[in-house]
Motif scaffolding. Structure first.
Motif, PDB file in Angstrom:
ATOM      1  N   ASN A  99       0.821  -1.207   0.000  1.00  7.77           N
ATOM      2  CA  ASN A  99       0.000   0.000   0.000  1.00  7.77           C
ATOM      3  C   ASN A  99       0.857   1.259   0.000  1.00  7.77           C
ATOM      4  O   ASN A  99       2.019   1.258   0.416  1.00  7.77           O
ATOM      5  N   THR A 100       0.273   2.339  -0.483  1.00  8.28           N
ATOM      6  CA  THR A 100       0.834   3.675  -0.361  1.00  8.28           C
ATOM      7  C   THR A 100      -0.025   4.428   0.656  1.00  8.28           C
ATOM      8  O   THR A 100      -0.866   3.834   1.325  1.00  8.28           O
ATOM      9  N   ASP A 101       0.163   5.727   0.758  1.00  7.30           N
ATOM     10  CA  ASP A 101      -0.641   6.512   1.689  1.00  7.30           C
ATOM     11  C   ASP A 101      -2.095   6.610   1.255  1.00  7.30           C
ATOM     12  O   ASP A 101      -2.971   6.914   2.069  1.00  7.30           O
ATOM     13  N   SER A 102      -2.370   6.354  -0.013  1.00 10.60           N
ATOM     14  CA  SER A 102      -3.735   6.562  -0.505  1.00 10.60           C
ATOM     15  C   SER A 102      -4.353   5.357  -1.195  1.00 10.60           C
ATOM     16  O   SER A 102      -5.573   5.305  -1.367  1.00 10.60           O
ATOM     17  N   GLU A 180      -4.314  -9.499 -10.122  1.00  7.91           N
ATOM     18  CA  GLU A 180      -3.784  -8.330  -9.442  1.00  7.91           C
ATOM     19  C   GLU A 180      -4.713  -7.148  -9.723  1.00  7.91           C
ATOM     20  O   GLU A 180      -5.136  -6.939 -10.864  1.00  7.91           O
ATOM     21  N   PHE A 181      -5.032  -6.405  -8.658  1.00 12.90           N
ATOM     22  CA  PHE A 181      -5.926  -5.271  -8.818  1.00 12.90           C
ATOM     23  C   PHE A 181      -5.655  -4.273  -7.701  1.00 12.90           C
ATOM     24  O   PHE A 181      -5.014  -4.595  -6.704  1.00 12.90           O
ATOM     25  N   ARG A 182      -6.152  -3.060  -7.851  1.00 14.34           N
ATOM     26  CA  ARG A 182      -5.919  -2.046  -6.840  1.00 14.34           C
ATOM     27  C   ARG A 182      -7.154  -1.163  -6.661  1.00 14.34           C
ATOM     28  O   ARG A 182      -8.060  -1.157  -7.495  1.00 14.34           O
ATOM     29  N   ARG A 183      -7.128  -0.405  -5.551  1.00 17.48           N
ATOM     30  CA  ARG A 183      -8.209   0.518  -5.231  1.00 17.48           C
ATOM     31  C   ARG A 183      -7.675   1.588  -4.291  1.00 17.48           C
ATOM     32  O   ARG A 183      -6.585   1.440  -3.720  1.00 17.48           O
ATOM     33  N   GLN A 184      -8.429   2.656  -4.110  1.00 21.93           N
ATOM     34  CA  GLN A 184      -8.095   3.660  -3.120  1.00 21.93           C
ATOM     35  C   GLN A 184      -8.422   3.113  -1.731  1.00 21.93           C
ATOM     36  O   GLN A 184      -9.355   2.321  -1.576  1.00 21.93           O
ATOM     37  N   LEU A 185      -7.659   3.536  -0.717  1.00 25.51           N
ATOM     38  CA  LEU A 185      -7.988   3.124   0.646  1.00 25.51           C
ATOM     39  C   LEU A 185      -9.381   3.608   1.023  1.00 25.51           C
ATOM     40  O   LEU A 185     -10.153   2.895   1.668  1.00 25.51           O
ATOM     41  N   ASP A 186      -9.692   4.830   0.640  1.00 28.01           N
ATOM     42  CA  ASP A 186     -11.035   5.382   0.841  1.00 28.01           C
ATOM     43  C   ASP A 186     -11.520   5.895  -0.503  1.00 28.01           C
ATOM     44  O   ASP A 186     -11.037   6.910  -1.011  1.00 28.01           O
ATOM     45  N   PHE A 193     -15.835  -0.358   1.352  1.00 28.37           N
ATOM     46  CA  PHE A 193     -15.291  -0.391   2.706  1.00 28.37           C
ATOM     47  C   PHE A 193     -14.071   0.528   2.768  1.00 28.37           C
ATOM     48  O   PHE A 193     -13.218   0.507   1.879  1.00 28.37           O
ATOM     49  N   VAL A 194     -13.992   1.329   3.829  1.00 28.56           N
ATOM     50  CA  VAL A 194     -12.814   2.181   4.030  1.00 28.56           C
ATOM     51  C   VAL A 194     -11.725   1.343   4.702  1.00 28.56           C
ATOM     52  O   VAL A 194     -11.901   0.850   5.813  1.00 28.56           O
ATOM     53  N   ILE A 195     -10.614   1.143   4.020  1.00 29.08           N
ATOM     54  CA  ILE A 195      -9.507   0.356   4.561  1.00 29.08           C
ATOM     55  C   ILE A 195      -8.639   1.258   5.428  1.00 29.08           C
ATOM     56  O   ILE A 195      -8.045   2.229   4.944  1.00 29.08           O
ATOM     57  N   GLY A 196      -8.606   0.962   6.741  1.00 30.22           N
ATOM     58  CA  GLY A 196      -7.837   1.768   7.681  1.00 30.22           C
ATOM     59  C   GLY A 196      -6.955   0.903   8.552  1.00 30.22           C
ATOM     60  O   GLY A 196      -6.599  -0.222   8.186  1.00 30.22           O
ATOM     61  N   LEU A 228      -4.490  -4.618   7.330  1.00 30.31           N
ATOM     62  CA  LEU A 228      -3.877  -4.460   6.023  1.00 30.31           C
ATOM     63  C   LEU A 228      -2.834  -3.352   5.985  1.00 30.31           C
ATOM     64  O   LEU A 228      -1.951  -3.366   5.128  1.00 30.31           O
ATOM     65  N   LEU A 229      -2.920  -2.396   6.906  1.00 27.71           N
ATOM     66  CA  LEU A 229      -2.005  -1.253   6.864  1.00 27.71           C
ATOM     67  C   LEU A 229      -0.932  -1.308   7.934  1.00 27.71           C
ATOM     68  O   LEU A 229      -0.310  -0.299   8.244  1.00 27.71           O
ATOM     69  N   GLN A 230      -0.690  -2.481   8.520  1.00 25.73           N
ATOM     70  CA  GLN A 230       0.333  -2.572   9.551  1.00 25.73           C
ATOM     71  C   GLN A 230       1.719  -2.391   8.933  1.00 25.73           C
ATOM     72  O   GLN A 230       1.985  -2.849   7.823  1.00 25.73           O
ATOM     73  N   PRO A 231       2.619  -1.679   9.633  1.00 23.60           N
ATOM     74  CA  PRO A 231       3.976  -1.501   9.112  1.00 23.60           C
ATOM     75  C   PRO A 231       4.682  -2.838   8.953  1.00 23.60           C
ATOM     76  O   PRO A 231       4.421  -3.788   9.685  1.00 23.60           O
ATOM     77  N   LEU A 232       5.567  -2.891   7.990  1.00 28.33           N
ATOM     78  CA  LEU A 232       6.308  -4.119   7.733  1.00 28.33           C
ATOM     79  C   LEU A 232       7.289  -4.383   8.861  1.00 28.33           C
ATOM     80  O   LEU A 232       8.081  -3.516   9.237  1.00 28.33           O
ATOM     81  N   SER A 233       7.220  -5.591   9.426  1.00 31.41           N
ATOM     82  CA  SER A 233       8.131  -5.989  10.496  1.00 31.41           C
ATOM     83  C   SER A 233       9.207  -6.881   9.896  1.00 31.41           C
ATOM     84  O   SER A 233       8.909  -7.882   9.257  1.00 31.41           O
ATOM     85  N   LYS A 234      10.463  -6.511  10.077  1.00 33.21           N
ATOM     86  CA  LYS A 234      11.536  -7.287   9.469  1.00 33.21           C
ATOM     87  C   LYS A 234      12.711  -7.424  10.430  1.00 33.21           C
ATOM     88  O   LYS A 234      12.960  -6.565  11.274  1.00 33.21           O
ATOM     89  N   PRO A 235      13.464  -8.509  10.331  1.00 26.32           N
ATOM     90  CA  PRO A 235      14.602  -8.733  11.228  1.00 26.32           C
ATOM     91  C   PRO A 235      15.801  -7.886  10.836  1.00 26.32           C
ATOM     92  O   PRO A 235      15.811  -7.218   9.804  1.00 26.32           O
ATOM     93  N   ASP A 236      16.813  -7.950  11.678  1.00 24.40           N
ATOM     94  CA  ASP A 236      18.063  -7.227  11.409  1.00 24.40           C
ATOM     95  C   ASP A 236      18.725  -7.742  10.141  1.00 24.40           C
ATOM     96  O   ASP A 236      18.499  -8.856   9.687  1.00 24.40           O
TER      97      ASP A 236
END
Length: 723
Positions: A99-102, A180-186, A193-196, A228-236
Motif C-alpha cells: 500500500n501507499t498513503d492513498s 492483481e488489482f488495486r483501489r483507493q484506501l477510501d 469499505f474504508v480500509i484503515g 492491512l495497513l500494519q507496518p512491515l516488520s523485518k529482522p536485522d
C-alpha cells in the motif's frame, strides 16, 4: 436450469443492482427494524422500474459484441509485495499486498479455475461488505473484475453503481487463478469499505472450474482477520541467534478446559550483553489418539496465549537451576518464588506471527545484560476437552550487535480477577483499568519514556480496546486503538512516530464488550470463557516498572451489586483473600472445600460460588454467584448504572516493579477527571460521492471497469454464501 431461466435471473439481478436505496437508514451488519416492510418496499420499487430498466439493460448487452476486458498476458507486475498471508488453513488462497498513503494493490492467488472473490467487512459475514469478484475467461484468457457489495439486510451480493477497483493483470494455469488489482484506501463510495488501521475481516470465496460462465453449484469460502495497513516488520540485516523456550512433552488432560503451565528457563550463557530483537511462536500440539500423539492436519492447538517473564535475581541459584531442569508447574501450585517473575519480555496471543522490534530498540538478555532466569507461562484453552501432547513455546531472536536503546515491556489494564464483571445481554459494555500518575511518577525518569508499540489483549466478547493517554486534566490523542477487535488476531500495533510519556501521566486501558449472546454475567479470569482487558506496552528507556493495573475495590464492588454482608466472612476478610491472590487461609471449611474441588486457575470463581449473602434480607441465603445470575440484566437502567459506577467510581491501583516490590503504595482513588479529546476525523475529510476514479495503469479502454457480462451477475447469487 435452461437458458431462458438463466436470462430471467440475470435480468432480475441486474435490476436489483440498479434499485434505488430504501430510505430507512440501515446500519451495516444490522438487521433493519422491520425487515418485512423493507422487503415489500424493495419489491414495489422493482415492479415500478422493471419494464424500463429491463429494456435498457437487455438492449445494452445485445449490442455488445465482445467482452471489454484487459488482456492479462500483455502485463507483468513489477511490484514488491510487502505482505503475504494465507487466507485458509491449506494455503489454497494466498493474498499479497502493498500500500501507499492513498491506495492499496492486491495479488490474489487461488487454487481454482473458476471465479475468485475477495471481500472486506467489519463483521465475519457479507452483509454490508465490500466485495470484488474476478475470473479469467477460459475461452480467451482475458481477466475480468467486478466491484460489488453485500446487501445490509440479506446474504446477497449486487454490483456497485460505481466501479472503483482497477484490474491490473490476471491469468490462470491448470490449477490456479491469479489476479492483481488495486483501489483507493477510501474511495468515498458509500458502497465500498474504508480500509484503515483497524482489523478487517477478509472474506474469500472460490468458484468451481468453469464458474466464470455458469451459475456455480457451490463455493468454498471463509474469513480471516487481518490488519492491512500494519507496518512491515523485518529482522536485522546482521546475523541473529535464537533461543527456544518451549514446554517439553506436557500432556494436557481431557478433563481440564483451562490450564496454565509455568516453566523456568536459564538464560543462554553469554559473555557479553545481547539484545532481544524479536520473537516467533513455536506451536506444536498433537492430539492423543489411542494413547499415541498424532499429527492431524485440521486439529487446532489449545495454546491460547504465552508470556515470557524475567525473574528477579535470587541468591539461591541452586533452587532455580533445579526448576530450570524440571518439567514445570501447574499454575496454581507453582512455587511462591516464581511470583518474582513479573516483567514481560515477549507476549504472544492467537493469530500473531510474532514480531521484530524497531531497529533502534532491544531488550537486554542474559546475566551480564539482563537476568539469569526466565519463566514461560502458557495458557491452554481446551474447551473441546481433548487429550493433547504439547511442545509449544517461543523462539527468541537476539544479537550481540546492540541497539541504541534498552527497551522493556510494561503490562497495564485491569487486574485479572472475578471483580471484573461484564453483564449479559449488552451490545457495548465498557470497563476500564488505570495506571495511576503516582505509579508513573515514582518509577519513570525525568525525561519520561518513549512508547514504541502496543499489544491489546482481551478474550472473545471484546469488540474494542483503547489505550488512552492523560496528562494533567487533558486527554491527549490515543496511543493505540482497535475499533474492530478480534481475539483470533492479536498482533502488536506500532505507534506511528512513537509517543513521549512523562512522569505523572496516566494510562487508561478501556475495553468494550458485546455480551448480547450470553445469558449469564462474564467474570474476569484466564479461561477463554472469561474476560481480560490488558495492554502490553513496548517502550524505552528501560525502567524498573513491570506492571501497572487497577480493579474495583472489593467493598465497593459488592455494594454496587447491592450486597452488604456475607455469612462467615467479614468484608475485610474477603478483601484480604482477593489481594492475596486467592489464598484460602482463614476461609470457613465448607467454602474451602467447594473451592478446592475446582480445576484450573481459580482467580476467585470458587469464592463467588461459596459466598452466601446475609444482608440485605431480600438476597439472604443466596450465593453471590446465584445473585449475579438472577439479576434483571435486561433492564437498561440497571446495567447503565452499574457500568457508570464501576467505570467512573473508585479504583484500587497497583504498581509493581521488576523485583516484585511495590513501585507505589496500593491506593484507592476516583476515576481521573479530565477534558475528553474531541474527535474531528469526519470533518477533516471531504469526499464527493461517486467522483473518485483511479488513474489507469493498464491502458485498457474506459469501459473495462463496467459490468461486463450476464454471467458475471450470475456468479453473485451464490458468492460468499455457501460454506
Amino acid at each position: 436450469m435452461n437458458i431462458q431461466a438463466l436470462f430471467i435471473l440475470s435480468v432480475s439481478l441486474l435490476c436489483d443492482a440498479k434499485l434505488p436505496r430504501y430510505k430507512q437508514n440501515i446500519q451495516p451488519n444490522k438487521l433493519p427494524t422491520n425487515p418485512t416492510h423493507n422487503s415489500q418496499a424493495l419489491r414495489l420499487l422493482q415492479t415500478e422500474n422493471k419494464n424500463e430498466k429491463t429494456s435498457r439493460i437487455v438492449n445494452e448487452y445485445r449490442t455488445r459484441h465482445r467482452r471489454e476486458s484487459f488482456d492479462s498476458r500483455s502485463y507483468e507486475s513489477s511490484l514488491i509485495w510487502s505482505h503475504s498471508e494465507r487466507l485458509d488453513e491449506n494455503g489454497d488462497v494466498l493474498l499479497r499486498w502493498v500500500n501507499t498513503d492513498s491506495s492499496i494493490t492486491f495479488r490474489l492467488e487461488a487454487k481454482t479455475r473458476g471465479y475468485v472473490g475477495l471481500g472486506f467487512n467489519s463483521a465475519r459475514n457479507m452483509r454490508g461488505a465490500d466485495l470484488v469478484v474476478a475470473w479469467v475467461d477460459d475461452r480467451h484468457g482475458n481477466a475480468q473484475l467486478l466491484d460489488c457489495h453485500g446487501l445490509t439486510f440479506e446474504d446477497r451480493a449486487v454490483a456497485d453503481e460505481v466501479q472503483n477497483y482497477e484490474l491490473i493483470s490476471g491469468y490462470q494455469n491448470d490449477t490456479h487463478t491469479t489476479l492483481e488489482f488495486r483501489r483507493q484506501l477510501d474511495t468515498c463510495d458509500k458502497q465500498d469499505f474504508v480500509i484503515g488501521e483497524d482489523t478487517t475481516q477478509i472474506l474469500w470465496a472460490l468458484g468451481p472450474e468453469g464458474s466464470d460462465g455458469d451459475l456455480p453449484r457451490h463455493v468454498h469460502s471463509g474469513t480471516r482477520p487481518l490488519r492491512l495497513l500494519q507496518p512491515l516488520s523485518k529482522p536485522d540485516t546482521v546475523p541473529l541467534k535464537h533461543w527456544d523456550v518451549r514446554i517439553a512433552n506436557l500432556t494436557i488432560p481431557h478433563v481440564m478446559a483451562t490450564l496454565f503451565w509455568c516453566k523456568v528457563f536459564k538464560a543462554p550463557d553469554l559473555s557479553q550483553k545481547h539484545h532481544i530483537v524479536g520473537y516467533q511462536p513455536l506451536i506444536d500440539s498433537r492430539p492423543i489418539r489411542n494413547g499415541k500423539p498424532v499429527i492431524e492436519k485440521d486439529s487446532l492447538s489449545p495454546v491460547h496465549h504465552m508470556v515470557l517473564y524475567e525473574c528477579a535475581e535470587d541468591h539461591d541459584k541452586r533452587l532455580w537451576s533445579e526448576w530450570a531442569e524440571g518439567e514445570g508447574f501447574f499454575g496454581p501450585s507453582r512455587p511462591g518464588e516464581l511470583a518474582t517473575c513479573v516483567t514481560p519480555i515477549a507476549a504472544w496471543a492467537m493469530g500473531s506471527k510474532g514480531e521484530f522490534l524497531p531497529e533502534n530498540v532491544g531488550i537486554p538478555l542474559g546475566e551480564r545484560g539482563g537476568v539469569s532466569y526466565y519463566m514461560l507461562e502458557v495458557h491452554y484453552d481446551n474447551q473441546a476437552l481433548h487429550e493433547v501432547l504439547d511442545n509449544s513455546g517461543i523462539r527468541i531472536h537476539y544479537t550481540p550487535v546492540l541497539r541504541t536503546h534498552d527497551a522493556a515491556l510494561l503490562g497495564a489494564g485491569i487486574g485479572v480477577s472475578v471483580l471484573h464483571v461484564i453483564p449479559p445481554k449488552q451490545r457495548a459494555y465498557r470497563t476500564v483499568g488505570i495506571c495511576s500518575p503516582e505509579c508513573t511518577n515514582s518509577t519513570m525518569p525525568e525525561e519520561g519514556i518513549n512508547i514504541v508499540s502496543v499489544l491489546l489483549h482481551a478474550h472473545g466478547t471484546a469488540r474494542k480496546i483503547t489505550l488512552k493517554h492523560i496528562r494533567g486534566n487533558e486527554e491527549l490523542p490515543k496511543i493505540s486503538e482497535e475499533n474492530v477487535y478480534d481475539a483470533r488476531y492479536q498482533q502488536s500495533r506500532i505507534v506511528p512516530g512513537g509517543r513521549r510519556f512523562f512522569k505523572r501521566d496516566t494510562l487508561i486501558t478501556e475495553c468494550t464488550y458485546d455480551s448480547s449472546a450470553r445469558d449469564k454475567p462474564i467474570l474476569g479470569g484466564y479461561s477463554a470463557m472469561q474476560e481480560m482487558c490488558l495492554s502490553f506496552i513496548l517502550y524505552y528507556p528501560r525502567t524498573e516498572l513491570a506492571g501497572c493495573y487497577s480493579m474495583t475495590p472489593v467493598v465497593e464492588f459488592f455494594e454496587t451489586f447491592g450486597v452488604k454482608e456475607f455469612y462467615g466472612l467479614s468484608m475485610m476478610q474477603v478483601e484480604k483473600i482477593f489481594l492475596s491472590s486467592g489464598n484460602l487461609e482463614g476461609l470457613p471449611q465448607e467454602i474451602e472445600g467447594d473451592i478446592s474441588a475446582l480445576q484450573g486457575d481459580d482467580q476467585g470463581v470458587g469464592l463467588m460460588k461459596g459466598l452466601v449473602i446475609k444482608e440485605p434480607p431480600e438476597f439472604r441465603n443466596k450465593t453471590f454467584m446465584a445473585h449475579l445470575n438472577e439479576m434483571p440484566w435486561s433492564e437498561p437502567l440497571l446495567t447503565e448504572q452499574i457500568e457508570k459506577t464501576l467505570y467512573r467510581g473508585w479504583h484500587m491501583t497497583f504498581c509493581k516493579k521488576r523485583d516484585d516490590s511495590w513501585g507505589a503504595p496500593i491506593q484507592i482513588q476516583n476515576y481521573p477527571n479530565y477534558t475528553r479529546l474531541s474527535s474531528n476525523d469526519a470533518s477533516e475529510k471531504s469526499c464527493h460521492y461517486k467522483s473518485v476514479r483511479l488513474p489507469s495503469v493498464t491502458g485498457a479502454t474506459g469501459d473495462a471497469s463496467r459490468i461486463n457480462s450476464i454471467s458475471a451477475i450470475l456468479i453473485l447469487t451464490s458468492l460468499f454464501i455457501a460454506r
